[in-house]
Scaffold this motif. Structure first.
Motif, PDB file in Angstrom:
ATOM      1  N   ALA A 134     -10.955   1.853   3.819  1.00 36.59           N
ATOM      2  CA  ALA A 134     -10.933   2.910   4.831  1.00 36.59           C
ATOM      3  C   ALA A 134      -9.633   2.856   5.625  1.00 36.59           C
ATOM      4  O   ALA A 134      -8.985   3.873   5.880  1.00 36.59           O
ATOM      5  N   TRP A 135      -9.241   1.639   5.988  1.00 36.63           N
ATOM      6  CA  TRP A 135      -8.028   1.515   6.798  1.00 36.63           C
ATOM      7  C   TRP A 135      -6.785   1.772   5.958  1.00 36.63           C
ATOM      8  O   TRP A 135      -5.808   2.336   6.446  1.00 36.63           O
ATOM      9  N   ALA A 136      -6.824   1.348   4.691  1.00 34.25           N
ATOM     10  CA  ALA A 136      -5.665   1.588   3.826  1.00 34.25           C
ATOM     11  C   ALA A 136      -5.461   3.088   3.623  1.00 34.25           C
ATOM     12  O   ALA A 136      -4.342   3.558   3.428  1.00 34.25           O
ATOM     13  N   MET A 137      -6.548   3.836   3.685  1.00 33.91           N
ATOM     14  CA  MET A 137      -6.471   5.280   3.490  1.00 33.91           C
ATOM     15  C   MET A 137      -5.942   5.964   4.745  1.00 33.91           C
ATOM     16  O   MET A 137      -5.221   6.941   4.677  1.00 33.91           O
ATOM     17  N   ARG A 138      -6.334   5.452   5.908  1.00 33.19           N
ATOM     18  CA  ARG A 138      -5.987   6.117   7.152  1.00 33.19           C
ATOM     19  C   ARG A 138      -4.679   5.606   7.737  1.00 33.19           C
ATOM     20  O   ARG A 138      -3.791   6.364   8.072  1.00 33.19           O
ATOM     21  N   ARG A 139      -4.611   4.326   7.947  1.00 35.62           N
ATOM     22  CA  ARG A 139      -3.414   3.733   8.551  1.00 35.62           C
ATOM     23  C   ARG A 139      -2.975   2.552   7.716  1.00 35.62           C
ATOM     24  O   ARG A 139      -3.309   1.405   8.021  1.00 35.62           O
ATOM     25  N   PRO A 140      -2.250   2.798   6.620  1.00 39.86           N
ATOM     26  CA  PRO A 140      -1.891   1.693   5.711  1.00 39.86           C
ATOM     27  C   PRO A 140      -1.132   0.576   6.423  1.00 39.86           C
ATOM     28  O   PRO A 140      -1.202  -0.577   6.000  1.00 39.86           O
ATOM     29  N   GLU A 141      -0.418   0.931   7.522  1.00 39.51           N
ATOM     30  CA  GLU A 141       0.391  -0.131   8.150  1.00 39.51           C
ATOM     31  C   GLU A 141      -0.478  -1.173   8.856  1.00 39.51           C
ATOM     32  O   GLU A 141       0.004  -2.243   9.181  1.00 39.51           O
ATOM     33  N   TYR A 142      -1.772  -0.869   9.055  1.00 39.44           N
ATOM     34  CA  TYR A 142      -2.642  -1.862   9.701  1.00 39.44           C
ATOM     35  C   TYR A 142      -3.159  -2.908   8.724  1.00 39.44           C
ATOM     36  O   TYR A 142      -3.689  -3.929   9.150  1.00 39.44           O
ATOM     37  N   VAL A 143      -3.095  -2.624   7.431  1.00 40.92           N
ATOM     38  CA  VAL A 143      -3.632  -3.585   6.456  1.00 40.92           C
ATOM     39  C   VAL A 143      -2.565  -3.960   5.423  1.00 40.92           C
ATOM     40  O   VAL A 143      -2.611  -3.517   4.288  1.00 40.92           O
ATOM     41  N   PRO A 144      -1.600  -4.792   5.824  1.00 41.98           N
ATOM     42  CA  PRO A 144      -0.583  -5.222   4.846  1.00 41.98           C
ATOM     43  C   PRO A 144      -1.221  -6.092   3.769  1.00 41.98           C
ATOM     44  O   PRO A 144      -2.247  -6.720   3.986  1.00 41.98           O
ATOM     45  N   ALA A 145      -0.572  -6.068   2.600  1.00 41.85           N
ATOM     46  CA  ALA A 145      -1.145  -6.758   1.438  1.00 41.85           C
ATOM     47  C   ALA A 145      -1.396  -8.231   1.712  1.00 41.85           C
ATOM     48  O   ALA A 145      -2.390  -8.797   1.252  1.00 41.85           O
TER      49      ALA A 145
END
Lengths: 307, 179
Positions: free
Chosen positions: B50-61
Motif C-alpha cells: 500500500a505504501w509502495a503504491m502511494r508514497r514509494p519514498e517511505y518504503v525504501p528497499a
C-alpha cells in the motif's frame, strides 16, 4: 522544472538501482546459504531470536494476560453451568483419587519388594512460554529457558498432563519447542494395551494422525498412546494422548496436553540411556592352574603350551 | 509546506518500521498455540505494497528487506525468500506508482492483488525447485485471499490515520521539485 527533476533522477537512479540490487542479492544469498548449510543459518536464526524476543517480553506478558483475562471473562457468562459441571467432575475425581492413592501405595510396596531402581536423573526444568511461532504454518513455542539452564536439543517437553513436543534449537536464554502438531514432528509411540508400535506424525491439525501402525485392528479408539523411547531420543512412557478415529476412518491421537493454553512447560532432563557398546565376551571356564602356589602369568602359559 | 521537509520522510520510514514491529509482535503473542482452521492475513505485505503504491519514498528497499528478513527469521520461514520476493513486488509497484496516480482505485487494487498472487506463486515455485517442504496449499490460498480482501482496509488506515496519500497534483518536495 521537469528537466531538473529528470537530471536529478539521472543522478540518483543508478545509485538506487545499485542499492536495490545489493539488497536482493543479499536476501537471496541468505536463502541459498540456508539451503546449503542449514544448521549454521539456523544457529544464526536462534541467536537473532535470542536477542529480539526477550526484549518483547515486557510488553508481551501484559498483553497476553489481558487478552486471556477477556477470554476468561467471556466464559463467566455461563458460570452456573460450569459450576455444575465442575462439581460433577470433582465427584468423579474424588473416587479416582482414592483409587490412585491405593494404587500408589501398592506400587511403592511392590517396587520396594523388587528393589527397583528408578532413574535418578529424570528431573525437569520448568520454563514459561514467551512467544509462539508467529506463522500459521509452523507449530512451535519459545521458552524462556536455554543453554544457561543446561538444556540440550531433543529433550522432551510436557505440560502437567502430557507430552507437548521436543526441544529443537537452544539459545542462551531461549529455546524453541517443536510441538507434536508441527508438520516436522515424528514421535515413536506405543499404543497401550495392545503394545503396537507406531509413529505420531504432526500434520498441522489439532490431533495428529498415527502412522506406521503394524496392525490397526488391534487398536481401538480410547486406547492410551505413550512414547516408546525408540531411537533413544525420548524417555519411554510419557503420556501423549488417546486414540480417536476421525470421520474418514483414520486413527488420530487426541493429545492429553492442553494445547489451548500452553503457559508453563516442563523440560525433562534426559542424558540418554547408557549404551552398551562392546559385544559380549566369550565365557569360558577359567583354566585350572597346574600349580596353585605360583601365580600364572600369560607368558609363562604360552611358553608352557609351546613346550 | 512543513509536511515535505526531509525529516517527514524519515519519520514516515521509522513509522513503517514501527508498524512492522507491531505486526511481528502481534503474531508472536502466544495466544494460538494449537493449530487453527483459519489463517491471519499477511498484514506486512499489504502494508508494504500500500505504501509502495502511494508514497514509494517511505518504503525504501533496504527497510523492507531488513524488516521482512527479521520476520522470516522469527517466524521460522526460509530466511530471505519471502523478503526478497516482497522487495521485488514492492519495486514492481513502485515503478507503477506514478502511472497509478490517475487510475481509479479498483485498478490499483487489481494490480496489487496481481503482484501478491505473483509473490505467492513465485514462493511456491522456488520452494518446489529447492525441494523445501511447502505449507499446505489451502492455508496459503486462504492467507492470500484474506490479504487481498484486507488491502483496502490497510489503505484506508494509511490514508486517514497515518496520512499516507497519493501526492496531489502540484505537490512539491523539499527541493521544490514536482513529486
Amino acid at each position: 522544472m521537469a528537466k531538473d527533476r529528470a537530471q536529478s533522477e539521472d543522478f540518483t537512479a543508478p545509485l538506487k538501482r545499485l542499492l536495490l540490487g545489493l539488497v536482493l542479492l543479499c536476501l537471496f544469498a541468505i536463502f541459498l546459504v540456508w539451503r546449503i548449510d542449514s544448521p549454521r543459518v539456523e544457529r544464526f536464526r536462534l541467536a537473532v531470536i535470542d536477542r529480539v524476543v526477550p526484549n518483547f517480553d515486557w510488553a508481551m506478558v501484559p498483553v497476553t494476560g489481558t487478552i486471556n483475562l477477556v477470554r476468561d471473562f467471556q466464559s463467566y457468562q455461563r458460570i452456573y453451568q460450569q459450576n455444575q459441571e465442575l462439581r460433577r467432575e470433582l465427584q468423579q475425581m474424588k473416587s479416582w483419587k482414592e483409587a490412585a492413592l491405593q494404587l500408589e501405595q501398592e506400587n511403592a510396596r511392590l517396587l520396594d519388594l523388587n528393589s527397583v531402581r528408578l532413574d535418578p536423573r529424570l528431573t525437569h526444568v520448568t520454563g514459561v512460554v514467551m512467544a509462539d511461532s508467529g506463522s500459521p504454518f509452523r507449530q512451535s513455542v519459545l521458552l524462556n529457558v536455554g543453554r544457561r539452564d543446561g538444556l540440550l536439543d531433543g529433550w522432551a517437553t510436557m505440560d502437567g498432563l502430557g507430552l507437548v513436543g521436543r526441544i529443537s534449537g537452544v539459545g542462551e536464554n531461549a529455546s524453541r519447542v517443536i510441538l507434536l502438531t508441527d508438520t516436522t514432528s515424528r514421535i515413536p509411540a506405543v499404543i497401550q494395551p495392545s503394545g503396537q508400535n507406531a509413529l505420531v506424525v504432526g500434520d498441522n491439525t489439532r490431533s495428529p494422525p498415527i502412522d506406521f501402525l503394524e496392525n490397526p485392528d488391534l487398536v481401538r479408539p480410547g486406547d492410551r498412546v505413550v512414547s516408546s523411547g525408540d531411537g533413544g531420543v525420548f524417555p519411554a512412557g510419557l503420556v501423549i494422548g488417546q486414540v480417536a478415529k476421525d470421520p474418514g476412518g483414520r486413527l488420530r491421537v487426541r493429545l492429553s496436553a492442553d494445547y489451548e493454553r500452553l503457559e508453563f512447560l516442563r523440560v525433562l532432563r534426559n542424558y540418554g540411556a547408557e549404551r552398551i557398546e562392546d559385544t559380549g565376551k566369550l565365557i569360558r571356564p577359567e583354566e585350572a592352574p597346574s600349580n596353585p602356589e605360583t601365580p600364572i602369568e600369560p607368558e609363562q602359559t604360552s611358553e608352557a603350551s609351546d613346550g | 509546506m512543513a509536511e515535505h521537509r526531509p525529516a517527514r520522510v524519515w519519520v514516515m520510514r521509522s513509522l513503517y518500521l514501527g508498524l512492522s514491529f507491531f505486526i511481528i509482535f502481534l503474531h508472536l503473542l502466544p495466544l494460538a498455540t494449537s493449530p487453527n482452521r483459519w489463517v491471519a492475513p499477511d498484514l506486512m505485505m499489504a502494508l508494504t505494497f500500500a505504501w509502495a503504491m502511494r508514497r514509494p519514498e517511505y518504503v525504501p528497499a533496504l527497510c523492507v528487506g531488513g524488516i521482512i528478513l527479521l520476520a522470516d527469521l522469527l517466524f521460522q520461514r526460509p530466511p530471505g525468500l519471502t523478503a526478497g520476493l516482497i522487495v521485488v513486488g514492492a519495486e514492481t509497484l513502485r515503478a507503477r506508482a506514478v502511472a497509478n496516480r490517475d487510475m481509479p482505485y479498483l485498478v490499483e487494487w487489481m494490480s496489487v492483488a496481481g503482484v501478491m498472487i505473483g509473490v505467492v506463486l513465485a514462493q511456491r515455485l522456488l520452494l518446489a525447485i529447492f525441494f523445501i517442504p511447502a505449507p499446505a496449499l489451502s492455508l496459503v490460498l486462504q492467507e492470500l485471499m484474506m490479504t487481498i480482501a484486507l488491502y483496502p482496509v490497510v489503505v484506508m488506515l494509511s490514508h486517514f490515520v497515518f496520512n499516507v496519500r497519493r501526492p496531489s497534483p502540484g505537490e512539491v518536495d523539499s527541493l521544490g521539485q514536482r513529486l
